[in-house]
Design a protein around this motif. Structure first.
Motif, PDB file in Angstrom:
ATOM      1  N   PRO A  34       0.828  -1.213   0.000  1.00 34.77           N
ATOM      2  CA  PRO A  34       0.000   0.000   0.000  1.00 34.77           C
ATOM      3  C   PRO A  34       0.858   1.257   0.000  1.00 34.77           C
ATOM      4  O   PRO A  34       2.008   1.257   0.456  1.00 34.77           O
ATOM      5  N   ALA A  35       0.276   2.345  -0.509  1.00 37.31           N
ATOM      6  CA  ALA A  35       0.957   3.641  -0.471  1.00 37.31           C
ATOM      7  C   ALA A  35       0.693   4.253   0.901  1.00 37.31           C
ATOM      8  O   ALA A  35      -0.402   4.732   1.172  1.00 37.31           O
ATOM      9  N   GLU A  36       1.668   4.188   1.751  1.00 31.97           N
ATOM     10  CA  GLU A  36       1.515   4.734   3.099  1.00 31.97           C
ATOM     11  C   GLU A  36       2.832   5.329   3.567  1.00 31.97           C
ATOM     12  O   GLU A  36       3.898   4.854   3.180  1.00 31.97           O
ATOM     13  N   PRO A  37       2.762   6.383   4.372  1.00 30.74           N
ATOM     14  CA  PRO A  37       3.995   7.035   4.828  1.00 30.74           C
ATOM     15  C   PRO A  37       4.874   6.082   5.629  1.00 30.74           C
ATOM     16  O   PRO A  37       4.368   5.257   6.396  1.00 30.74           O
ATOM     17  N   SER A  38       6.158   6.180   5.440  1.00 34.82           N
ATOM     18  CA  SER A  38       7.087   5.345   6.177  1.00 34.82           C
ATOM     19  C   SER A  38       7.272   5.889   7.594  1.00 34.82           C
ATOM     20  O   SER A  38       7.212   7.111   7.827  1.00 34.82           O
ATOM     21  N   LEU A  39       7.485   4.981   8.532  1.00 33.87           N
ATOM     22  CA  LEU A  39       7.765   5.377   9.905  1.00 33.87           C
ATOM     23  C   LEU A  39       9.258   5.593  10.131  1.00 33.87           C
ATOM     24  O   LEU A  39       9.670   6.003  11.221  1.00 33.87           O
ATOM     25  N   LEU A  40      10.032   5.305   9.055  1.00 32.82           N
ATOM     26  CA  LEU A  40      11.475   5.469   9.151  1.00 32.82           C
ATOM     27  C   LEU A  40      11.911   6.737   8.423  1.00 32.82           C
ATOM     28  O   LEU A  40      11.147   7.318   7.654  1.00 32.82           O
ATOM     29  N   THR A  41      13.137   7.132   8.653  1.00 29.21           N
ATOM     30  CA  THR A  41      13.670   8.286   7.931  1.00 29.21           C
ATOM     31  C   THR A  41      13.984   7.887   6.490  1.00 29.21           C
ATOM     32  O   THR A  41      14.091   6.700   6.153  1.00 29.21           O
ATOM     33  N   HIS A  42      14.158   8.897   5.650  1.00 34.30           N
ATOM     34  CA  HIS A  42      14.519   8.651   4.251  1.00 34.30           C
ATOM     35  C   HIS A  42      15.804   7.839   4.173  1.00 34.30           C
ATOM     36  O   HIS A  42      15.928   6.884   3.384  1.00 34.30           O
ATOM     37  N   GLU A  43      16.788   8.208   4.990  1.00 36.15           N
ATOM     38  CA  GLU A  43      18.075   7.523   4.954  1.00 36.15           C
ATOM     39  C   GLU A  43      17.935   6.065   5.381  1.00 36.15           C
ATOM     40  O   GLU A  43      18.563   5.167   4.792  1.00 36.15           O
ATOM     41  N   GLN A  44      17.091   5.799   6.375  1.00 39.92           N
ATOM     42  CA  GLN A  44      16.902   4.425   6.835  1.00 39.92           C
ATOM     43  C   GLN A  44      16.218   3.565   5.762  1.00 39.92           C
ATOM     44  O   GLN A  44      16.614   2.428   5.520  1.00 39.92           O
ATOM     45  N   GLU A  45      15.192   4.134   5.143  1.00 35.26           N
ATOM     46  CA  GLU A  45      14.500   3.400   4.082  1.00 35.26           C
ATOM     47  C   GLU A  45      15.443   3.145   2.899  1.00 35.26           C
ATOM     48  O   GLU A  45      15.461   2.062   2.314  1.00 35.26           O
ATOM     49  N   SER A  46      16.229   4.145   2.568  1.00 39.13           N
ATOM     50  CA  SER A  46      17.165   4.002   1.457  1.00 39.13           C
ATOM     51  C   SER A  46      18.172   2.894   1.743  1.00 39.13           C
ATOM     52  O   SER A  46      18.508   2.093   0.864  1.00 39.13           O
ATOM     53  N   GLN A  47      18.641   2.837   2.988  1.00 38.59           N
ATOM     54  CA  GLN A  47      19.582   1.796   3.372  1.00 38.59           C
ATOM     55  C   GLN A  47      18.943   0.420   3.286  1.00 38.59           C
ATOM     56  O   GLN A  47      19.548  -0.548   2.808  1.00 38.59           O
TER      57      GLN A  47
END
Length: 560
Positions: A34-47
């Motif tokens: 689903p399209a939902e906001p991440s609870l992690l930071t951009h950097e964490q998701e990218s990693q």
């Protein structure tokens, strides 16, 4: 009994095998994230995404190294897809918007797959590969096992929407009796790998969506059918065919020949030197087509003469004293190379491809010929070299001149377009041999992209128009005293192989897994009988009628 009552479903058969067993279906792909906001930071998701892609590419690389050969080439292509900068940039854009890694990967890969599907042809066929890569990365992000083949605990017929290359490459052939796909065509990666591994398969069976786990089916690749809930008589007939085929494949290896002793050398189509050992084991009498593209396709620049020499030498050393036919680089169309032809073309299949592209970059061609000549000097194989996509007598003369200048004594041409078939006698006055590429010859004769599923029905080498062009080349070979081979997929069809010999073809080259079936079929007929079967096929009006005519004539002759 399931909703799939006793009936026959049609698709495109791959190979000549037959198998009987219960269905086991591949699980459907997981639901889109689903399209939902991440609870992690951009950097964490990218990693997370970086690590997941790295894990998937490492797994695909390992699977490829385990499978080897053509499967490794396919899986290496999937690794390149996973690492594609354009896709990774799209993923990063979505991550920067605060989306989860799962959603970003699924969406970015799906958009790229849509783009490829719209392009059609070879690239369109790769859309399924992209979906598989995305599913594997999403599974890694979720901590789930990768999508894969079911294991019901007994031998089964695998039914899937389409099968990912990573799964096809490593199918356990002790468990998977046969493969049926709902989508895909004869040129999908599923079909290519199934053919190369000798898996009994029928692809593009739309009605197979009705099959349920446990349904008993007969998968008849030779007749391109799936028989659901077969009768006892049908089971017995299929079992007899399975036994007869197994006996033929287990028979002592002999050189290819007709029943009257007429020799028909059976050669292998190979894509890497590493695949030579298996071809020898399966009885290949040499190589009828060695594709050199593996050296070039993953490079930003042409490989050095020395790098090429090493690869060619490894190949030639596997066939001491045997004929090895190497095709010069066949790039362009579905295999563009930046250092050869990076110009956009409206219709690349009709543009600078094959020999045309090489003649605009003579250095690439001359380096390849030099490397082949150097490999020839230190080995005992009988090296033949041929030019791809030759259209004219002038092109033939130019290639033969170049080859002879570099010390290569046997120079031939691929016959893949109608013009070279119709000019075969004039071409063979210069060329030392001709090799018919039936895949492309059918494509250009029928004006039907051989990599486009929507016109797959026209991509049939049984069509009398194609067979008549083969007959032209065979007759030219007889008149000039020059050998004429076939190295397209048609040579792997046992009955069609008999027809080709009846049309004047003197050697056949195919995926090594097909050698046993073709060898056994040739031994059933004399040269005169092969000519009679060929005459019946050529006299038909459609591909289906040509096949039926050949089958009827073959049956009549063997019953006399």
């Amino acid at each position: 009994m399931s909703a799939a009552a006793q009936s026959a479903m049609k698709g495109t058969g791959i190979g000549r095998g037959v198998a009987v067993g219960p269905v086991a279906r591949m699980s459907p792909p997981p639901l889109p994230p689903p399209a939902e906001p991440s609870l992690l930071t951009h950097e964490q998701e990218s990693q997370r995404v970086t690590e997941a892609i790295a894990a998937v590419t490492a797994d695909l690389t390992t699977r490829g190294q385990t499978a080897g050969g053509q499967a490794q080439e396919v899986l290496d292509a999937q690794v390149m897809m996973a690492q594609d900068p354009t896709v990774q940039e799209a993923v990063e854009t979505l991550l920067a918007q605060g989306q989860t890694g799962e959603y970003a990967v699924h969406t970015a890969f799906a958009e790229m797959a849509e783009t490829l599907q719209a392009l059609g042809g070879y690239l369109g066929e790769r859309a399924a590969d992209l979906h598989d890569v995305a599913a594997r990365v999403v599974a890694a992000l979720r901590g789930d096992p990768p999508p894969g083949v079911p294991d019901p605990g007994h031998p089964f017929v695998l039914v899937a929407q389409d099968l990912a290359p990573a799964d096809t490459a490593l199918l356990d052939l002790d468990k998977v009796l046969a493969l049926v796909t709902i989508e895909g065509g004869p040129t999908s990666h599923t079909a290519i790998l199934a053919r190369g591994k000798g898996i009994t398969a029928v692809v593009g069976v739309a009605e197979a969506s009705r099959l349920a786990d446990g349904d008993e089916v007969i998968v008849d690749a030779a007749n391109s059918t799936i028989v659901v809930s077969p009768t006892q008589e049908q089971r017995a007939e299929a079992a007899a065919r399975v036994q007869a085929r197994a006996a033929a494949q287990a028979a002592p290896l002999t050189d290819g020949a007709l029943a009257d002793g007429t020799p028909v050398p059976l050669l292998a189509n190979l894509g890497t030197p590493e695949s030579a050992a298996e071809a020898v084991q399966l009885g290949a009498e040499g190589v009828g087509l060695f594709r050199t593209e593996f050296l070039f396709l993953s490079s930003e620049s042409a490989p050095s003469v020395e790098a090429q020499r090493k690869a060619y030498q490894e190949l030639l050393e596997a066939f001491p004293g045997k004929k090895v036919v190497v095709r010069a680089l066949d790039a362009g169309a579905d295999k563009p190379l930046p250092f050869l032809n990076d110009a956009e073309e409206e219709n690349p299949a009709l543009g600078l491809r094959g020999l045309r592209a090489l003649l605009t970059n003579e250095e690439v061609l001359r380096d390849q010929l030099s490397a082949l000549a150097q490999a020839q000097e230190v080995t005992s194989a009988d090296l033949w070299v041929m030019a791809p996509m030759v259209s004219t007598v002038e092109e033939t003369e130019t290639f033969a001149k170049f080859a002879h200048q570099h010390g290569l004594k046997t120079a031939g041409v691929m016959v893949e377009v109608p013009s070279s078939a119709l000019l075969a006698e004039q071409i063979l006055k210069t060329a030392d041999f001709a090799s018919i590429g039936t895949n492309d010859l059918t494509q250009y004769t029928m004006a039907a992209d051989r990599l486009l599923g929507s016109v797959a029905g026209l991509q049939d080498p049984w069509h009398p128009a194609v067979l008549k062009l083969v007959r032209e080349v065979g007759a030219a070979g007889t008149v000039t005293g020059k050998p004429v081979g076939v190295c397209g997929e048609a040579a792997a069809d046992p009955l069609l192989a008999v027809v080709l010999v009846g049309l004047g073809v003197t050697s056949l080259s195919m995926a090594p897994a097909a050698l046993a079936d073709v060898r056994a079929e040739l031994l059933r007929f004399t040269k005169d009988q092969a000519r009679a079967i060929a005459t019946a096929a050529v006299s038909a009006s459609t591909a289906a009628e040509a096949l039926q005519a050949a089958q009827h004539t073959a049956t009549t002759l063997t019953n006399e």
